[in-house]
Structure formats: structure tokens, C-alpha cells
Design a protein around this motif. Structure first.
Motif, PDB file in Angstrom:
ATOM      1  N   TYR A  95       0.864  -1.165   0.000  1.00  0.00           N
ATOM      2  CA  TYR A  95       0.000   0.000   0.000  1.00  0.00           C
ATOM      3  C   TYR A  95       0.910   1.227   0.000  1.00  0.00           C
ATOM      4  O   TYR A  95       2.105   1.130   0.310  1.00  0.00           O
ATOM      5  CB  TYR A  95      -0.938  -0.006   1.208  1.00  0.00           C
ATOM      6  CG  TYR A  95      -0.256  -0.221   2.536  1.00  0.00           C
ATOM      7  CD1 TYR A  95       0.110   0.851   3.345  1.00  0.00           C
ATOM      8  CD2 TYR A  95       0.049  -1.515   2.991  1.00  0.00           C
ATOM      9  CE1 TYR A  95       0.740   0.658   4.571  1.00  0.00           C
ATOM     10  CE2 TYR A  95       0.692  -1.719   4.203  1.00  0.00           C
ATOM     11  CZ  TYR A  95       1.032  -0.632   4.989  1.00  0.00           C
ATOM     12  OH  TYR A  95       1.677  -0.820   6.186  1.00  0.00           O
ATOM     13  N   ASP A  96       0.381   2.382  -0.347  1.00  0.00           N
ATOM     14  CA  ASP A  96       1.246   3.521  -0.656  1.00  0.00           C
ATOM     15  C   ASP A  96       2.053   4.043   0.528  1.00  0.00           C
ATOM     16  O   ASP A  96       3.093   4.670   0.334  1.00  0.00           O
ATOM     17  CB  ASP A  96       0.418   4.648  -1.278  1.00  0.00           C
ATOM     18  CG  ASP A  96       0.002   4.319  -2.717  1.00  0.00           C
ATOM     19  OD1 ASP A  96       0.589   3.379  -3.283  1.00  0.00           O
ATOM     20  OD2 ASP A  96      -0.890   4.991  -3.242  1.00  0.00           O
ATOM     21  N   ASP A  97       1.607   3.796   1.749  1.00  0.00           N
ATOM     22  CA  ASP A  97       2.360   4.235   2.922  1.00  0.00           C
ATOM     23  C   ASP A  97       3.074   3.089   3.625  1.00  0.00           C
ATOM     24  O   ASP A  97       3.445   3.210   4.797  1.00  0.00           O
ATOM     25  CB  ASP A  97       1.437   4.957   3.913  1.00  0.00           C
ATOM     26  CG  ASP A  97       0.997   6.316   3.398  1.00  0.00           C
ATOM     27  OD1 ASP A  97       1.776   6.941   2.647  1.00  0.00           O
ATOM     28  OD2 ASP A  97      -0.115   6.747   3.725  1.00  0.00           O
ATOM     29  N   CYS A  98       3.273   1.993   2.910  1.00  0.00           N
ATOM     30  CA  CYS A  98       4.020   0.888   3.524  1.00  0.00           C
ATOM     31  C   CYS A  98       5.510   1.222   3.517  1.00  0.00           C
ATOM     32  O   CYS A  98       5.966   2.187   2.890  1.00  0.00           O
ATOM     33  CB  CYS A  98       3.745  -0.426   2.798  1.00  0.00           C
ATOM     34  SG  CYS A  98       4.429  -0.545   1.130  1.00  0.00           S
ATOM     35  N   LEU A  99       6.285   0.414   4.218  1.00  0.00           N
ATOM     36  CA  LEU A  99       7.731   0.631   4.315  1.00  0.00           C
ATOM     37  C   LEU A  99       8.415   0.087   3.061  1.00  0.00           C
ATOM     38  O   LEU A  99       8.352  -1.111   2.789  1.00  0.00           O
ATOM     39  CB  LEU A  99       8.265  -0.072   5.562  1.00  0.00           C
ATOM     40  CG  LEU A  99       9.764  -0.008   5.815  1.00  0.00           C
ATOM     41  CD1 LEU A  99      10.250   1.421   5.960  1.00  0.00           C
ATOM     42  CD2 LEU A  99      10.123  -0.827   7.057  1.00  0.00           C
ATOM     43  N   TYR A 100       9.034   0.974   2.300  1.00  0.00           N
ATOM     44  CA  TYR A 100       9.719   0.525   1.088  1.00  0.00           C
ATOM     45  C   TYR A 100      11.084   1.185   0.993  1.00  0.00           C
ATOM     46  O   TYR A 100      11.359   2.196   1.632  1.00  0.00           O
ATOM     47  CB  TYR A 100       8.881   0.795  -0.164  1.00  0.00           C
ATOM     48  CG  TYR A 100       8.716   2.252  -0.532  1.00  0.00           C
ATOM     49  CD1 TYR A 100       9.576   2.866  -1.453  1.00  0.00           C
ATOM     50  CD2 TYR A 100       7.704   3.026   0.019  1.00  0.00           C
ATOM     51  CE1 TYR A 100       9.431   4.200  -1.793  1.00  0.00           C
ATOM     52  CE2 TYR A 100       7.548   4.365  -0.315  1.00  0.00           C
ATOM     53  CZ  TYR A 100       8.411   4.944  -1.229  1.00  0.00           C
ATOM     54  OH  TYR A 100       8.273   6.265  -1.561  1.00  0.00           O
ATOM     55  N   PHE A 199       7.194   7.354  -9.153  1.00  0.00           N
ATOM     56  CA  PHE A 199       7.610   5.961  -8.960  1.00  0.00           C
ATOM     57  C   PHE A 199       7.362   5.487  -7.528  1.00  0.00           C
ATOM     58  O   PHE A 199       7.476   4.301  -7.241  1.00  0.00           O
ATOM     59  CB  PHE A 199       9.096   5.806  -9.278  1.00  0.00           C
ATOM     60  CG  PHE A 199       9.429   5.855 -10.752  1.00  0.00           C
ATOM     61  CD1 PHE A 199       8.473   5.672 -11.725  1.00  0.00           C
ATOM     62  CD2 PHE A 199      10.737   6.077 -11.154  1.00  0.00           C
ATOM     63  CE1 PHE A 199       8.793   5.710 -13.083  1.00  0.00           C
ATOM     64  CE2 PHE A 199      11.083   6.115 -12.500  1.00  0.00           C
ATOM     65  CZ  PHE A 199      10.109   5.929 -13.465  1.00  0.00           C
ATOM     66  N   HIS A 200       7.044   6.409  -6.635  1.00  0.00           N
ATOM     67  CA  HIS A 200       6.931   6.098  -5.208  1.00  0.00           C
ATOM     68  C   HIS A 200       5.510   5.656  -4.847  1.00  0.00           C
ATOM     69  O   HIS A 200       4.875   6.210  -3.957  1.00  0.00           O
ATOM     70  CB  HIS A 200       7.353   7.305  -4.373  1.00  0.00           C
ATOM     71  CG  HIS A 200       8.804   7.629  -4.478  1.00  0.00           C
ATOM     72  ND1 HIS A 200       9.723   7.332  -3.489  1.00  0.00           N
ATOM     73  CD2 HIS A 200       9.511   8.229  -5.466  1.00  0.00           C
ATOM     74  CE1 HIS A 200      10.927   7.734  -3.858  1.00  0.00           C
ATOM     75  NE2 HIS A 200      10.821   8.286  -5.057  1.00  0.00           N
ATOM     76  N   LEU A 201       5.045   4.624  -5.546  1.00  0.00           N
ATOM     77  CA  LEU A 201       3.704   4.094  -5.329  1.00  0.00           C
ATOM     78  C   LEU A 201       3.789   2.578  -5.171  1.00  0.00           C
ATOM     79  O   LEU A 201       3.585   1.824  -6.132  1.00  0.00           O
ATOM     80  CB  LEU A 201       2.781   4.480  -6.499  1.00  0.00           C
ATOM     81  CG  LEU A 201       2.490   5.975  -6.659  1.00  0.00           C
ATOM     82  CD1 LEU A 201       1.736   6.236  -7.968  1.00  0.00           C
ATOM     83  CD2 LEU A 201       1.685   6.495  -5.473  1.00  0.00           C
ATOM     84  N   PRO A 202       4.098   2.095  -3.970  1.00  0.00           N
ATOM     85  CA  PRO A 202       4.286   0.653  -3.770  1.00  0.00           C
ATOM     86  C   PRO A 202       3.074  -0.196  -4.126  1.00  0.00           C
ATOM     87  O   PRO A 202       3.215  -1.392  -4.381  1.00  0.00           O
ATOM     88  CB  PRO A 202       4.603   0.547  -2.266  1.00  0.00           C
ATOM     89  CG  PRO A 202       5.116   1.892  -1.886  1.00  0.00           C
ATOM     90  CD  PRO A 202       4.377   2.875  -2.748  1.00  0.00           C
ATOM     91  N   GLY A 203       1.883   0.434  -4.152  1.00  0.00           N
ATOM     92  CA  GLY A 203       0.703  -0.328  -4.541  1.00  0.00           C
ATOM     93  C   GLY A 203       0.794  -0.902  -5.942  1.00  0.00           C
ATOM     94  O   GLY A 203       0.047  -1.834  -6.284  1.00  0.00           O
ATOM     95  N   PHE A 204       1.715  -0.381  -6.752  1.00  0.00           N
ATOM     96  CA  PHE A 204       1.907  -0.880  -8.111  1.00  0.00           C
ATOM     97  C   PHE A 204       3.160  -1.749  -8.246  1.00  0.00           C
ATOM     98  O   PHE A 204       3.507  -2.153  -9.361  1.00  0.00           O
ATOM     99  CB  PHE A 204       1.960   0.290  -9.100  1.00  0.00           C
ATOM    100  CG  PHE A 204       0.662   1.035  -9.199  1.00  0.00           C
ATOM    101  CD1 PHE A 204      -0.405   0.517  -9.919  1.00  0.00           C
ATOM    102  CD2 PHE A 204       0.499   2.255  -8.547  1.00  0.00           C
ATOM    103  CE1 PHE A 204      -1.609   1.202 -10.002  1.00  0.00           C
ATOM    104  CE2 PHE A 204      -0.696   2.949  -8.627  1.00  0.00           C
ATOM    105  CZ  PHE A 204      -1.761   2.418  -9.358  1.00  0.00           C
ATOM    106  N   PHE A 205       3.858  -2.016  -7.144  1.00  0.00           N
ATOM    107  CA  PHE A 205       4.993  -2.938  -7.205  1.00  0.00           C
ATOM    108  C   PHE A 205       4.477  -4.329  -7.592  1.00  0.00           C
ATOM    109  O   PHE A 205       3.356  -4.707  -7.249  1.00  0.00           O
ATOM    110  CB  PHE A 205       5.705  -3.030  -5.861  1.00  0.00           C
ATOM    111  CG  PHE A 205       6.471  -1.790  -5.458  1.00  0.00           C
ATOM    112  CD1 PHE A 205       6.459  -0.639  -6.228  1.00  0.00           C
ATOM    113  CD2 PHE A 205       7.205  -1.776  -4.287  1.00  0.00           C
ATOM    114  CE1 PHE A 205       7.156   0.497  -5.856  1.00  0.00           C
ATOM    115  CE2 PHE A 205       7.914  -0.655  -3.891  1.00  0.00           C
ATOM    116  CZ  PHE A 205       7.888   0.489  -4.661  1.00  0.00           C
ATOM    117  N   ALA A 206       5.310  -5.085  -8.285  1.00  0.00           N
ATOM    118  CA  ALA A 206       4.938  -6.429  -8.718  1.00  0.00           C
ATOM    119  C   ALA A 206       5.361  -7.465  -7.691  1.00  0.00           C
ATOM    120  O   ALA A 206       6.416  -7.332  -7.050  1.00  0.00           O
ATOM    121  CB  ALA A 206       5.590  -6.738 -10.066  1.00  0.00           C
TER     122      ALA A 206
END
Length: 211
Positions: A95-100, A199-206
Motif C-alpha cells: 500500500y502507498d504508505d508501507c515501508l519501502y 515511482f513512489h507508489l508501492p501499490g503498483f509494485f509487482a
């Protein structure tokens, strides 16, 4: 679709892995240099990452770590895992505010890397942490490479996870970028649905599974 991270014995085996194409052109793409990425898992050690861009004379102005390499020609690797306190590891989805974490490098080997919950207030890797990742860039006649290593010790420090193994998942994306107006481009492995460059949108990470 779930992607595979194959287990390898050491970093030298990474060239034997099938590459992932960084071919989704997003937003503005004045140029579209062919870019590919490889990632392998070394048990009890960490993740080896190698990206290659078939680009001659890549734009390279920044020389120091934590410079804004995205203004040059850069390749980038972003990833996330569940945080041991905040997230349910079994049910986790990004999700967008997760730790990445983000790793961004130009052809001089200058690395911009941070981690944090969401895009604001992120923490830069220390010089010691950065050295653990062995950032390196190599330039050839018709392409250039970036390589780095993400040790399990650093993952444990940031995420509290220390037992990654076959069958476990991580979520990541690979990018090619330049924000220099004359060659501006934004390319990704996993596509991003956003009205403006981000690019800082973890919701779209694969999703990737270790096999």
C-alpha cells in the motif's frame, strides 16, 4: 502474474538469469532506451540485483552518493516487504504508505537510496549501510550496468525479518528515468496508474516469489 526470483550460489551467477524487461513507457518518454533487470537470491546472504541499459554515452553529471541522479540517466530498484510490527506478513499486500526502499544509480555509480513509510520523511542509508550494498556501475561501448546487493542483515534491521527463504515473497519494481528535459523519460517493469510522474507508489509494485 507472479514473477520468480531464482536462488543462486553467488553474485557471479546473476548473468545466467532471465532478465525482466523494463519496457512500460509512462507519462513522458522522449527516448526509450532498452533496459532490463535481473534479481537473484543467495540463501542466508541476500538479493543480488543487476540492471542493464542499452544506451550510449549516458548523461552523467552527478558523482556523489545522495546526489539527484534522476536528473541524469539513471536506473532504479524499489522494493517492499511487510514490517514485522505494522503488517500481517501472511496477508500483506503493498500500500502507498508501507515501508519501502529505493535504490537509484547513474553511470558514475552514485547511489541515492532511502527507506521509509511513504514518500515523505524518508531516511537515507548511512555510508556503512550503503557500503553493505556494494553499489557499482560499469559503462561499455553500447550499454551500461548497475549492480547492487541487498543483504539480509540490512533487511532485518529495517523490516525486522531475518528468515527469508524459498516460497517467500517480496514486491518490487525496476525503473529507467531521466528528468533532464531534453531526454526526459519514465519507464517501468510494472506499470503505474498515476496522472503524473511518480515511482513512489508501492501499490503498483509487482509480486516476486523466491524459488
Amino acid at each position: 502474474m507472479e514473477n520468480h526470483i531464482h536462488t543462486i550460489n553467488d553474485k557471479r551467477e546473476i548473468d545466467s538469469l532471465k532478465p525482466f524487461a523494463v519496457s512500460n513507457c509512462l507519462w513522458t518518454c522522449k527516448v526509450t532506451p532498452v533496459t532490463e533487470a535481473r534479481i537473484g537470491f543467495i540463501p542466508s546472504e541476500g538479493f543480488a540485483v543487476k540492471m542493464r541499459c542499452f544506451e550510449k554515452n549516458p548523461l552523467t553529471r552527478f558523482k556523489n552518493h545522495m546526489d539527484m541522479v534522476c536528473m541524469d540517466s539513471a536506473m532504479e530498484f524499489f522494493l517492499c516487504l511487510p514490517h514485522f510490527e505494522k503488517d500481517d506478513r501472511a496477508a500483506f499486500k503493498p500500500y502507498d504508505d508501507c515501508l519501502y526502499m529505493n535504490f537509484e544509480m547513474n553511470s558514475s555509480g552514485a547511489l541515492y537510496s532511502k527507506y521509509g513509510f511513504g514518500r515523505k520523511g524518508r531516511t537515507a542509508l548511512t555510508s556503512e549501510e550503503r557500503n553493505l550494498c556494494s553499489p557499482c556501475a560499469d559503462v561499455y561501448d553500447s550499454f551500461w550496468d548497475m549492480t547492487l546487493f541487498l543483504p539480509l542483515s540490512l533487511i532485518k534491521k529495517i523490516y525486522g525479518i531475518d528468515n527469508l527463504k524459498k516460497g517467500d515473497r517480496i514486491w518490487c519494481n525496476f525503473y529507467k528515468i531521466s528528468q533532464e528535459p531534453s531526454i526526459e523519460h519514465y519507464m517501468a517493469f510494472s506499470p503505474i496508474d498515476s496522472p503524473s510522474p511518480n515511482f513512489h507508489l508501492p501499490g503498483f509494485f509487482a509480486p516476486f516469489i523466491i524459488v
